[in-house]
Write a protein that holds these residues in place. Structure first.
Motif, PDB file in Angstrom:
ATOM      1  N   GLY A 441      -5.752  -7.240 -11.617  1.00  0.00           N
ATOM      2  CA  GLY A 441      -5.545  -6.352 -12.688  1.00  0.00           C
ATOM      3  C   GLY A 441      -6.382  -5.204 -12.765  1.00  0.00           C
ATOM      4  O   GLY A 441      -6.597  -4.508 -13.541  1.00  0.00           O
ATOM      5  N   GLU A 442      -7.389  -5.537 -11.644  1.00  0.00           N
ATOM      6  CA  GLU A 442      -8.466  -4.259 -11.423  1.00  0.00           C
ATOM      7  C   GLU A 442      -8.051  -3.171 -11.020  1.00  0.00           C
ATOM      8  O   GLU A 442      -7.044  -2.873 -10.228  1.00  0.00           O
ATOM      9  N   GLN A 443      -8.779  -1.968 -11.388  1.00  0.00           N
ATOM     10  CA  GLN A 443      -8.508  -0.688 -11.068  1.00  0.00           C
ATOM     11  C   GLN A 443      -9.489   0.041 -10.231  1.00  0.00           C
ATOM     12  O   GLN A 443     -10.716  -0.151 -10.550  1.00  0.00           O
ATOM     13  N   GLU A 444      -9.087   1.155  -9.467  1.00  0.00           N
ATOM     14  CA  GLU A 444     -10.069   1.907  -8.778  1.00  0.00           C
ATOM     15  C   GLU A 444      -9.353   3.165  -8.943  1.00  0.00           C
ATOM     16  O   GLU A 444      -8.220   3.401  -9.086  1.00  0.00           O
ATOM     17  N   ARG A 445     -10.329   4.137  -9.045  1.00  0.00           N
ATOM     18  CA  ARG A 445      -9.651   5.500  -8.660  1.00  0.00           C
ATOM     19  C   ARG A 445     -10.033   6.206  -7.518  1.00  0.00           C
ATOM     20  O   ARG A 445     -11.132   6.109  -6.718  1.00  0.00           O
ATOM     21  N   LEU A 446      -9.193   6.712  -6.918  1.00  0.00           N
ATOM     22  CA  LEU A 446      -9.251   7.339  -5.585  1.00  0.00           C
ATOM     23  C   LEU A 446      -8.316   8.551  -5.188  1.00  0.00           C
ATOM     24  O   LEU A 446      -7.371   8.768  -6.449  1.00  0.00           O
ATOM     25  N   SER A 447      -8.423   9.296  -4.370  1.00  0.00           N
ATOM     26  CA  SER A 447      -7.641  10.454  -4.228  1.00  0.00           C
ATOM     27  C   SER A 447      -6.034  10.084  -3.812  1.00  0.00           C
ATOM     28  O   SER A 447      -5.846   9.060  -3.304  1.00  0.00           O
ATOM     29  N   ILE A 448      -4.984  10.751  -4.227  1.00  0.00           N
ATOM     30  CA  ILE A 448      -3.704  10.750  -3.947  1.00  0.00           C
ATOM     31  C   ILE A 448      -3.534  10.362  -2.444  1.00  0.00           C
ATOM     32  O   ILE A 448      -2.958   9.326  -2.197  1.00  0.00           O
ATOM     33  N   ASN A 449      -4.331  10.972  -1.517  1.00  0.00           N
ATOM     34  CA  ASN A 449      -3.998  10.636  -0.047  1.00  0.00           C
ATOM     35  C   ASN A 449      -4.592   9.184   0.202  1.00  0.00           C
ATOM     36  O   ASN A 449      -4.093   8.430   1.282  1.00  0.00           O
ATOM     37  N   GLU A 450      -5.644   9.081  -0.088  1.00  0.00           N
ATOM     38  CA  GLU A 450      -6.205   7.617   0.048  1.00  0.00           C
ATOM     39  C   GLU A 450      -5.312   6.604  -0.490  1.00  0.00           C
ATOM     40  O   GLU A 450      -5.320   5.637   0.037  1.00  0.00           O
ATOM     41  N   ALA A 451      -4.909   6.724  -1.706  1.00  0.00           N
ATOM     42  CA  ALA A 451      -3.840   5.798  -2.220  1.00  0.00           C
ATOM     43  C   ALA A 451      -2.720   5.489  -1.489  1.00  0.00           C
ATOM     44  O   ALA A 451      -2.278   4.441  -1.041  1.00  0.00           O
ATOM     45  N   ILE A 452      -2.450   6.555  -0.993  1.00  0.00           N
ATOM     46  CA  ILE A 452      -0.991   6.635  -0.010  1.00  0.00           C
ATOM     47  C   ILE A 452      -1.245   5.900   1.211  1.00  0.00           C
ATOM     48  O   ILE A 452      -0.535   4.902   1.656  1.00  0.00           O
ATOM     49  N   SER A 453      -2.628   6.228   2.008  1.00  0.00           N
ATOM     50  CA  SER A 453      -2.718   5.574   3.485  1.00  0.00           C
ATOM     51  C   SER A 453      -3.035   3.923   2.955  1.00  0.00           C
ATOM     52  O   SER A 453      -2.707   3.206   3.863  1.00  0.00           O
ATOM     53  N   LYS A 454      -3.769   3.669   1.985  1.00  0.00           N
ATOM     54  CA  LYS A 454      -3.808   2.342   1.802  1.00  0.00           C
ATOM     55  C   LYS A 454      -2.751   1.468   1.477  1.00  0.00           C
ATOM     56  O   LYS A 454      -2.377   0.498   1.991  1.00  0.00           O
ATOM     57  N   ILE A 455      -1.772   2.077   0.796  1.00  0.00           N
ATOM     58  CA  ILE A 455      -0.486   1.517   0.442  1.00  0.00           C
ATOM     59  C   ILE A 455       0.158   1.346   1.773  1.00  0.00           C
ATOM     60  O   ILE A 455       0.923   0.264   2.088  1.00  0.00           O
ATOM     61  N   LYS A 456       0.394   2.562   2.490  1.00  0.00           N
ATOM     62  CA  LYS A 456       1.021   2.410   3.870  1.00  0.00           C
ATOM     63  C   LYS A 456       0.236   1.332   4.668  1.00  0.00           C
ATOM     64  O   LYS A 456       1.231   0.628   5.282  1.00  0.00           O
ATOM     65  N   ASP A 457      -0.785   1.069   5.103  1.00  0.00           N
ATOM     66  CA  ASP A 457      -1.588   0.138   5.582  1.00  0.00           C
ATOM     67  C   ASP A 457      -1.444  -1.363   5.324  1.00  0.00           C
ATOM     68  O   ASP A 457      -0.698  -2.166   6.163  1.00  0.00           O
ATOM     69  N   ALA A 458      -1.187  -1.490   3.892  1.00  0.00           N
ATOM     70  CA  ALA A 458      -1.184  -2.847   3.496  1.00  0.00           C
ATOM     71  C   ALA A 458       0.395  -3.175   3.477  1.00  0.00           C
ATOM     72  O   ALA A 458       0.756  -4.339   3.770  1.00  0.00           O
ATOM     73  N   SER A 459       1.433  -2.241   3.559  1.00  0.00           N
ATOM     74  CA  SER A 459       2.805  -2.615   3.471  1.00  0.00           C
ATOM     75  C   SER A 459       3.326  -2.786   5.047  1.00  0.00           C
ATOM     76  O   SER A 459       4.500  -3.124   5.120  1.00  0.00           O
ATOM     77  N   MET A 460       2.483  -2.438   5.967  1.00  0.00           N
ATOM     78  CA  MET A 460       2.920  -2.554   7.406  1.00  0.00           C
ATOM     79  C   MET A 460       3.696  -3.691   7.811  1.00  0.00           C
ATOM     80  O   MET A 460       2.980  -4.779   7.217  1.00  0.00           O
ATOM     81  N   LEU A 461       4.572  -3.802   8.400  1.00  0.00           N
ATOM     82  CA  LEU A 461       5.285  -4.837   8.634  1.00  0.00           C
ATOM     83  C   LEU A 461       4.082  -5.893   9.956  1.00  0.00           C
ATOM     84  O   LEU A 461       3.882  -5.044  10.846  1.00  0.00           O
ATOM     85  N   GLY A 462       3.889  -6.990   9.850  1.00  0.00           N
ATOM     86  CA  GLY A 462       3.052  -7.802  10.342  1.00  0.00           C
ATOM     87  C   GLY A 462       2.626  -7.231  11.884  1.00  0.00           C
ATOM     88  O   GLY A 462       3.320  -6.666  12.699  1.00  0.00           O
TER      89      GLY A 462
END
Ligand code: ATP
Length: 462
Positions: A441-462
């Motif tokens: 439930g924790e939140q962090e503030r980050l730029s839109i671009n940072e958010a996008i690259s974090k989501i992209k990296d985490a979602s990469m298929l194995g």
């Protein structure tokens, strides 16, 4: 013995699966059809992610793997050669002479004493209570069908994907020139007329398998078997199953399939008990030899080093897609109460919640984007802009401005969305967003671009 807590867990999973669009009863508006289930939008996405991850891990990332997508309907002779039309693919069925109900023979109830022990092997019908008045039969699990307008050609809905691989062995060898050892992989539907389909998508009459037939030289089978054991563990880890819930069972000869010289079942602690999730079998040269004999085609491999033709032996790792979905749902299902980590202006209530702790690689939705308030057009427009940009990079994302933010978080938690992005007033000024983590439930503030690259990296298929 049935565990009430576990039974309740199963009910909760089935109910969430329906409520949130994962899995519905097959033909539901007509009262259903036993042993069939339909996948809804979230279930399709979850299943596709599982299959894609498997494909990436076992086929695309390797140089020794060849894909096939064989027809479900096959020549009747295939099933004679494989042993499926004979005694090899039957289950014992017990039929009550009074009520005519049928039960799986390996799962029948015997009468018990007051202290719960089976004193005499008196069979008692689960449905009508009749004692010891029954007959037993061997029941073939294959669905038979007729092909062509005359209906004279007999065929079957395949009960396993494996035979579609064996009958293409020669095609793969001739067209691809593979070097031994190599594997042929396939994902596809299989059908079994199970006597007692049960436990949600665990035992169904129509299901999907992800299978590999890995062809090796006979004297190396043990090494390959052990390597595949390890790979299967890596797979289970990749989809978020915990080692403590997985148990290896070295299947005794009397319980092994007719073709197998060694089988290890991977059992999983499902809410209804410890049951087979996957299997690893040493099928020897049983299938290639039998198809050679029945078809008259030589299914051998020319070994360039030894300058001889040999019939490869086979290691078969097999994975049920639907059982994977259920294991993943069981592992991911979590109830907790979000604590004080939630900031006052997040709009998130502190209350009990349910969430699915899916690994991002298999989560049906990787991220959701909300405006903080739905009645502020500038916030809605900004959130849409963020969503549109994110979707270009990660297609499995969604936009939600229904209800208040708290309700939206709960909805995303229930479908296992790893992170949620909120566009608020500050976003309008500096292009930063808040990103909330599903589990803490924790939140962090980050730029839109940072958010996008974090989501992209985490979602990469194995
Ligand atoms: P069981 O003993 O539970 O009937 P099995 O040993 O007959 O299973 P296999 O023939 O080894 O199963 O099938 C390979 C895989 O296909 C299984 O490990 C399982 O994941 C899946 N599977 C088999 N039967 C079903 C079914 N009726 N419904 C869903 N998945 C199934």
């Amino acid at each position: 013995m049935k565990d009430e807590k576990q039974e309740l867990l199963m009910e909760k999973i089935v109910s969430l699966a329906k409520r949130r669009g994962f899995v519905f009863q097959g033909s539901e508006i007509y009262g259903g059809l036993a042993g069939t289930w339909d996948y809804g939008p979230r279930g399709v996405a979850l299943k596709n992610n599982i299959k894609n991850l498997w494909w990436r891990m076992f086929v695309e990332s390797r140089d020794d793997m060849y894909a096939v997508d064989a027809a479900i309907l096959m020549n009747e002779k295939v099933w004679k050669a494989s042993g499926h039309t004979g005694a090899g693919f039957t289950d014992p069925v017990v039929i009550c002479n009074k009520c005519k109900n049928r039960f799986r023979g390996d799962n029948v109830k015997f009468k018990k004493d007051d202290d719960g022990k089976i004193s005499e092997r008196v069979w008692i019908c689960e449905k009508c209570g009749t004692e010891n008045d029954f007959e037993t039969k061997q029941f073939n699990l294959m669905f038979e069908t007729k092909v062509g307008a005359e209906g004279t050609i007999k065929s079957y809905l395949r009960p396993e994907t494996a035979q579609g691989i064996f009958v293409n062995f020669k095609n793969i060898v001739d067209s691809m020139n593979p070097k031994l050892p190599f594997g042929i992989a396939q994902i596809g539907k299989a059908f079994r007329n199970e006597i007692a389909p049960r436990d949600f998508v665990f035992r169904t009459r129509e299901f999907e398998q992800m299978e590999i037939e890995y062809f090796v030289k006979e004297d190396t089978w043990e090494d390959h078997f052990n390597e595949w054991l390890g790979r299967m563990y890596s797979w289970m880890e990749a989809i978020g199953l915990q080692k403590k819930d997985i148990h290896e069972l070295d299947v005794p000869e009397s319980d092994r399939a007719h073709y197998s010289k060694k089988t290890v079942d991977f059992e999983f602690d499902f809410p209804f008990g410890r049951k087979e999730l996957y299997g690893l079998a040493y099928r020897t040269d049983f299938d290639l030899k039998n198809h050679t004999e029945h078809s008259g085609e030589s299914l051998t491999y020319f070994d360039n080093e030894a300058k001889e033709h040999l019939t490869p032996h086979v290691i078969e790792p097999t994975f049920g897609v639907d059982r994977t979905v259920l294991a993943v749902l069981t592992s991911a299902y979590t109830e907790d109460e979000l604590g004080g980590s939630v900031s006052a202006d997040s709009g998130e209530p502190k209350e009990k919640r349910v969430y699915l702790a899916f690994k991002p690689s298999i989560a049906p939705v990787k991220a959701a984007v909300f405006p903080l308030l739905k009645n502020k057009p500038e916030l809605v427009a900004k959130a849409r802009e963020v969503y549109t940009e994110l979707k270009k990079h990660v297609p499995q994302v969604m936009f939600d401005d229904n209800g208040n933010v708290g309700k939206r978080y709960r909805r995303q938690d229930e479908i296992g969305t790893p992170v949620t992005i909120v566009a608020d007033f500050q976003t309008l000024d500096d292009d930063t967003v808040t990103m909330r983590d599903r589990d803490t439930g924790e939140q962090e503030r980050l730029s839109i671009n940072e958010a996008i690259s974090k989501i992209k990296d985490a979602s990469m298929l194995g």
